[in-house]
Design a protein around this motif. Sequence first.
Motif, PDB file in Angstrom:
ATOM      1  N   THR A 142      -9.775 123.827   6.218  1.00 13.71           N
ATOM      2  CA  THR A 142      -8.578 123.043   6.514  1.00 13.71           C
ATOM      3  C   THR A 142      -8.911 121.565   6.603  1.00 13.71           C
ATOM      4  O   THR A 142     -10.063 121.167   6.809  1.00 13.71           O
ATOM      5  N   ASP A 144      -7.944 119.746   9.053  1.00 10.06           N
ATOM      6  CA  ASP A 144      -8.320 119.572  10.453  1.00 10.06           C
ATOM      7  C   ASP A 144      -9.826 119.767  10.649  1.00 10.06           C
ATOM      8  O   ASP A 144     -10.487 118.976  11.339  1.00 10.06           O
ATOM      9  N   ARG A 145     -10.370 120.777  10.006  1.00  7.52           N
ATOM     10  CA  ARG A 145     -11.814 121.032  10.116  1.00  7.52           C
ATOM     11  C   ARG A 145     -12.611 119.942   9.402  1.00  7.52           C
ATOM     12  O   ARG A 145     -13.668 119.519   9.894  1.00  7.52           O
ATOM     13  N   GLU A 148     -12.615 116.912  11.683  1.00  2.00           N
ATOM     14  CA  GLU A 148     -13.510 117.130  12.819  1.00  2.00           C
ATOM     15  C   GLU A 148     -14.971 116.962  12.401  1.00  2.00           C
ATOM     16  O   GLU A 148     -15.763 116.319  13.101  1.00  2.00           O
ATOM     17  N   GLU A 199       1.779 119.401   8.947  1.00  5.21           N
ATOM     18  CA  GLU A 199       0.795 119.769   9.967  1.00  5.21           C
ATOM     19  C   GLU A 199      -0.573 120.038   9.350  1.00  5.21           C
ATOM     20  O   GLU A 199      -1.603 119.704   9.930  1.00  5.21           O
ATOM     21  N   PRO A 203      -3.022 116.496  10.111  1.00  8.15           N
ATOM     22  CA  PRO A 203      -3.181 116.946  11.496  1.00  8.15           C
ATOM     23  C   PRO A 203      -3.526 115.771  12.408  1.00  8.15           C
ATOM     24  O   PRO A 203      -4.040 114.741  11.954  1.00  8.15           O
ATOM     25  N   GLU A 204      -3.249 115.947  13.665  1.00 12.41           N
ATOM     26  CA  GLU A 204      -3.549 114.892  14.637  1.00 12.41           C
ATOM     27  C   GLU A 204      -5.037 114.549  14.596  1.00 12.41           C
ATOM     28  O   GLU A 204      -5.892 115.426  14.582  1.00 12.41           O
ATOM     29  N   SER A 206      -6.613 113.001  12.118  1.00 17.38           N
ATOM     30  CA  SER A 206      -7.218 113.001  10.775  1.00 17.38           C
ATOM     31  C   SER A 206      -7.245 111.623  10.132  1.00 17.38           C
ATOM     32  O   SER A 206      -7.755 111.470   9.017  1.00 17.38           O
TER      33      SER A 206
END
Length: 256
Positions: A142, A144-145, A148, A199, A203-204, A206
């Motif tokens: 994703t 998001d990943r 991160e 989303e 994502p938040e 990013s």
Amino acid sequence: MDPEASLHLRLAGVIRLSLAGGRGPTDAWVFDPHRLALPCWACTLGATAPPALLVTLDRHLDVVPPQHPEAVPDRTAGLRALDEHARWSLDVRNYDHILAAMEAGLVGDALLIARARPRGAFAGGVYKDTRGREHRLVAVPTVDRAAEAFQSPAPGDLVRDVLEHTERVLLDVDLDCFTSPSDADPTTVLPWPRDVIREFLLPEGSGPFWDAVLEKTVALTLAREPHHCGGLLASGELFRDVAEVLFRELLHATPP
């Protein structure tokens, strides 16, 4: 008209868009079969620019090796040779174009944001092409990943490393990234609504990841793949929703 400037007009089934005024790439290429990304990348990079980092968003990890990797033309063979190879020699299932682009010398490393692994997909972290060049394959499921791993890398995370060690990025999106197989019938795909697309794509937290990607992105390729997105009508509606988020919200450009 300058013959070099009009080469893309020879790419049947490919639409070239100008993204002037946004952030990131100034060119986008839209087509249906994902394997047509190969000539678009060739047109973007030409014969002399260093290989680019590919950042691709897809439902599938399109890293199945070409059936005859040694037969993939080198980029110096020209756009026509690569376009013909993509249309007539790459797999119609559209999952071997990434490693073919590595064989051609267009793509160096790849950051693969994808969730499903097709049968026969290359499983290693480094692909060595038939010319002896090594290419890192960094797979995350994703955005998001990926964000991160970019901001707070754990041991073994290579997202930041591949982004920092490249001069150019090719941003690639397969529309079927924003679909899921139906639980009731795995042969049926369900397009995501716009809020779920947003989303996933934004994502938040990013922002720093996307800033690092877009500051080096030289082109966007977008595969519509209607047969993987519920058919012509469903894929058209999905394209509209994805375009609003991808072009307007991420790239700050006018949707096509």
